[in-house]
Design a protein around this motif. Structure first.
Motif, PDB file in Angstrom:
ATOM      1  N   GLN A 187       0.823  -1.205   0.000  1.00  0.00           N
ATOM      2  CA  GLN A 187       0.000   0.000   0.000  1.00  0.00           C
ATOM      3  C   GLN A 187       0.855   1.252   0.000  1.00  0.00           C
ATOM      4  N   THR A 226       2.035   1.754  -3.652  1.00  0.00           N
ATOM      5  CA  THR A 226       1.059   2.051  -4.707  1.00  0.00           C
ATOM      6  C   THR A 226       0.155   3.239  -4.411  1.00  0.00           C
ATOM      7  N   SER A 227       0.116   3.726  -3.168  1.00  0.00           N
ATOM      8  CA  SER A 227      -0.905   4.694  -2.772  1.00  0.00           C
ATOM      9  C   SER A 227      -0.782   6.046  -3.462  1.00  0.00           C
ATOM     10  N   THR A 232      -2.706   6.300  -7.722  1.00  0.00           N
ATOM     11  CA  THR A 232      -4.114   6.426  -8.091  1.00  0.00           C
ATOM     12  C   THR A 232      -4.924   6.836  -6.873  1.00  0.00           C
ATOM     13  N   SER A 258      -7.783   5.615  -6.035  1.00  0.00           N
ATOM     14  CA  SER A 258      -8.298   4.409  -5.394  1.00  0.00           C
ATOM     15  C   SER A 258      -7.293   3.839  -4.401  1.00  0.00           C
ATOM     16  N   SER A 259      -6.026   3.755  -4.819  1.00  0.00           N
ATOM     17  CA  SER A 259      -4.992   3.233  -3.919  1.00  0.00           C
ATOM     18  C   SER A 259      -4.795   4.160  -2.730  1.00  0.00           C
ATOM     19  N   HIS A 260      -4.893   5.456  -2.967  1.00  0.00           N
ATOM     20  CA  HIS A 260      -4.769   6.424  -1.875  1.00  0.00           C
ATOM     21  C   HIS A 260      -5.892   6.241  -0.860  1.00  0.00           C
ATOM     22  N   GLU A 309      -5.196   3.252   1.240  1.00  0.00           N
ATOM     23  CA  GLU A 309      -4.201   3.567   2.268  1.00  0.00           C
ATOM     24  C   GLU A 309      -4.845   4.320   3.437  1.00  0.00           C
ATOM     25  N   ASP A 345      -2.689  -4.528 -11.413  1.00  0.00           N
ATOM     26  CA  ASP A 345      -4.075  -4.085 -11.551  1.00  0.00           C
ATOM     27  C   ASP A 345      -4.265  -3.541 -12.960  1.00  0.00           C
ATOM     28  N   THR A 361      -5.630   0.064 -13.240  1.00  0.00           N
ATOM     29  CA  THR A 361      -4.799   1.222 -12.891  1.00  0.00           C
ATOM     30  C   THR A 361      -3.456   1.223 -13.604  1.00  0.00           C
TER      31      THR A 361
END
Length: 554
Positions: free
Chosen positions: A247, A250-251, A254, A256-258, A261, A417, A420
């Motif tokens: 996390q 990748t956060s 995108t 979504s990843s943020h 997190e 993913d 993304t």
């Protein structure tokens, strides 16, 4: 053996005796027995344990003869050689296998019906559910500001008085062929429950009650939940650090990843600690936030109701949906509130994504969790279905051998993913750091130097298809169909993905190797490990890739 006592229990219950209530009062509520377990940290314990291990090994070595030591060394070398040795193709040929021609080339479609119910949407799936009704209610999370998102896990825990736990589900909206923009995300609070057809009315009744009647003004209960969450989160950083490392990597790429997190990463731990302090010192302010969030979410506009059941049960459940939607509509204010500011990826994260980061997250652990990742497909770029075949192959071949078998880690993965374009390596309970990062960087070279034979390619494709066709329950079929509807993924797009998976060629592996080069050159790194492990890693890493060490649990 059990008939007599069971008959006695039934007789007491039939007579109206408060059998179980009395037992709970006697042995639980009014039980004076108490046990207090106090865990006290001991400074320097890790050094003592390590010193004891060194002493023990020295004693063992002292007891061995020169010939015995030489034999152990030879056995170690032989074991490593065996680990690196590839299986004999002749032996592999003896194993029964499937061929691609054995695979059904067509996707399995799930019937879905979409109906407007007021300002909400009803999705229905007629499936062989044997008299069970599966209900999902989705509330639009984008009705609340981004600053409130870290408090969603707390709110959902307080709503967990239904048939099964409520949960927050973050979902991208976009096709399956091209990656969407970083900010192209929709998010729902998904509440799920199930019942028999006969109890369907009660299920909807409990749903209404849970959404509106859950008492949020319970400071002691909230503190209990928060403290429990803090303990579990801190423990999971040491036991499941691969998730937190991934996390962290990748956060920043995108939205979504943020969001993931904020709700599940180390950022969530910081929010939990702050919420504990606020609940203790300023409970009215925290309560007001939770009430405001719930009020914003309870709106029929944009809500989605998902039902999965057999034909007769589905008809009964469908008839109850308007009542649920009307209930939500009655809660909406007559004057619509000002919409919150649109969610966007914070500017500082967009700036950080331009340059790689190297995070060393220090915790008390004897093993490491090593992650490296980044974006390998740009927003709007075509992502071939062959990526599913290649990433799975790498997990079960190169990474298994290099990081798990030879490196000694308990596990290793390469996540990708397609929505993304972000890929991330991660290891689990890993004794190494620098060696594992070198293995990640060698992935592209492995693909180029080791072209797949026809048999290996067929095996890789069949493995990827097995993931696509993994068995699912009736509830999962309906839920996954709902997710595809939210994502805008049609059966035609699913078929295209399947066709691309089945048509994967060795050339696709080489093209993917070119993509992985960018991770080796400028991928972000996050490592969860001990202070000693992180410092030892820095002694082996180039100056430009030194880990910035910080306490993970502060």
């Amino acid at each position: 053996r059990f008939e007599a006592p069971l008959a006695d229990v039934k007789e007491k219950l039939a007579s109206g005796e408060r059998l179980f209530e009395n037992l709970i009062e006697q042995y639980v509520l009014n039980n004076p027995g108490r046990v207090t377990v106090q865990l006290v940290p001991e400074a320097g314990l890790d050094d003592k344990v390590q010193a004891a291990e060194v002493t023990k090994l020295a004693v063992v070595k002292e007891s061995l003869s020169t010939d015995e030591i030489i034999k152990l060394q030879q056995e170690t070398v032989a074991l490593k050689a065996l680990q690196m040795k590839h299986d004999d193709p002749a032996d592999l040929a003896k194993l029964p296998t499937l061929s691609i021609s054995d695979i059904d080339p067509l996707v399995k479609a799930v019937s879905i019906q979409e109906t407007a119910v007021g300002k909400a949407t009803l999705l229905t799936h007629e499936l062989p559910a044997d008299g069970l009704v599966y209900l999902d209610v989705l509330l639009d999370l984008k009705r609340i500001p981004l600053d409130d998102i870290p408090y969603v896990p707390l709110l959902t825990r307080m709503l967990q008085n239904w048939a099964q736990p409520s949960k927050a589900k973050l979902i991208f909206r976009g096709g399956s062929e091209r990656t969407p923009a970083a900010s192209d995300v929709v998010a729902y609070l998904t509440l799920g429950g199930r019942s028999t057809r006969e109890k369907c009315g009660e299920l909807f009744g409990v749903a209404k009650e849970m959404l509106t009647s859950t008492n949020l003004d319970d400071r002691d209960r909230v503190l209990e939940m928060l403290k429990e969450s803090k303990i579990r989160k801190e423990a999971s950083v040491s036991s499941s650090g691969n998730a937190f490392a991934s996390q962290a990597v990748t956060s920043k790429f995108t939205l979504s990843s943020h969001l993931g997190e904020l709700m599940g990463g180390l950022s969530q731990l910081a929010v939990v600690k702050a919420a504990i302090a606020q609940a203790e010192s300023d409970w009215p302010t925290l309560l007001a936030r939770l009430e405001r969030m719930r009020a914003a979410l309870l709106n029929a506009d944009g809500a989605v109701v998902n039902l999965s059941a057999d034909g007769a049960s589905l008809a009964d459940a469908t008839a109850l949906v308007p009542g649920l939607i009307d209930h939500l509509s009655s809660l909406s204010p007559e004057t619509p509130p000002e919409p919150p500011v649109a969610w966007t990826l914070p500017g500082q994260l967009e700036q950080q994504s331009a340059a790689p980061s190297y995070d060393g997250l220090q915790v008390a652990t004897k093993v490491n969790y090593v992650a490296k990742g980044g974006r390998i497909f740009s927003p709007g770029e075509f992502v071939p279905g062959s990526a599913r075949v290649i990433t799975r192959y790498l997990r079960t071949a190169y990474l298994w051998d290099e990081v798990r078998v030879q490196g000694g880690a308990y596990g290793c993965s390469l996540g990708f993913d397609r929505m993304t374009g972000v890929a991330a390596f991660s290891s689990y309970r890993d004794p190494n750091v620098a060696k594992t990062l070198n293995a990640y960087d060698g992935t592209a070279a492995f693909l180029r130097k080791n072209p797949l034979s026809e048999a290996e390619l067929s095996k890789a494709i069949i493995g990827a298809v097995s993931d696509l066709d993994s068995p699912t329950s009736v509830s999962s079929k309906g839920y996954n169909s709902m997710l595809r509807w939210l994502l805008g993924v049609s059966d035609a797009q699913r078929q295209l993905l399947r066709d691309q998976v089945l048509a994967t060629t060795p050339t696709d592996f080489l093209a993917f190797a070119d993509r992985l080069d960018s991770l080796a050159e400028s991928g972000d790194v996050a490592v969860v490990g001990s202070q000693d492990a992180l410092e030892q890693a820095n002694s082996a890493l180039p100056a430009s890739e030194q880990l910035v060490i910080r306490q993970a649990l502060l």
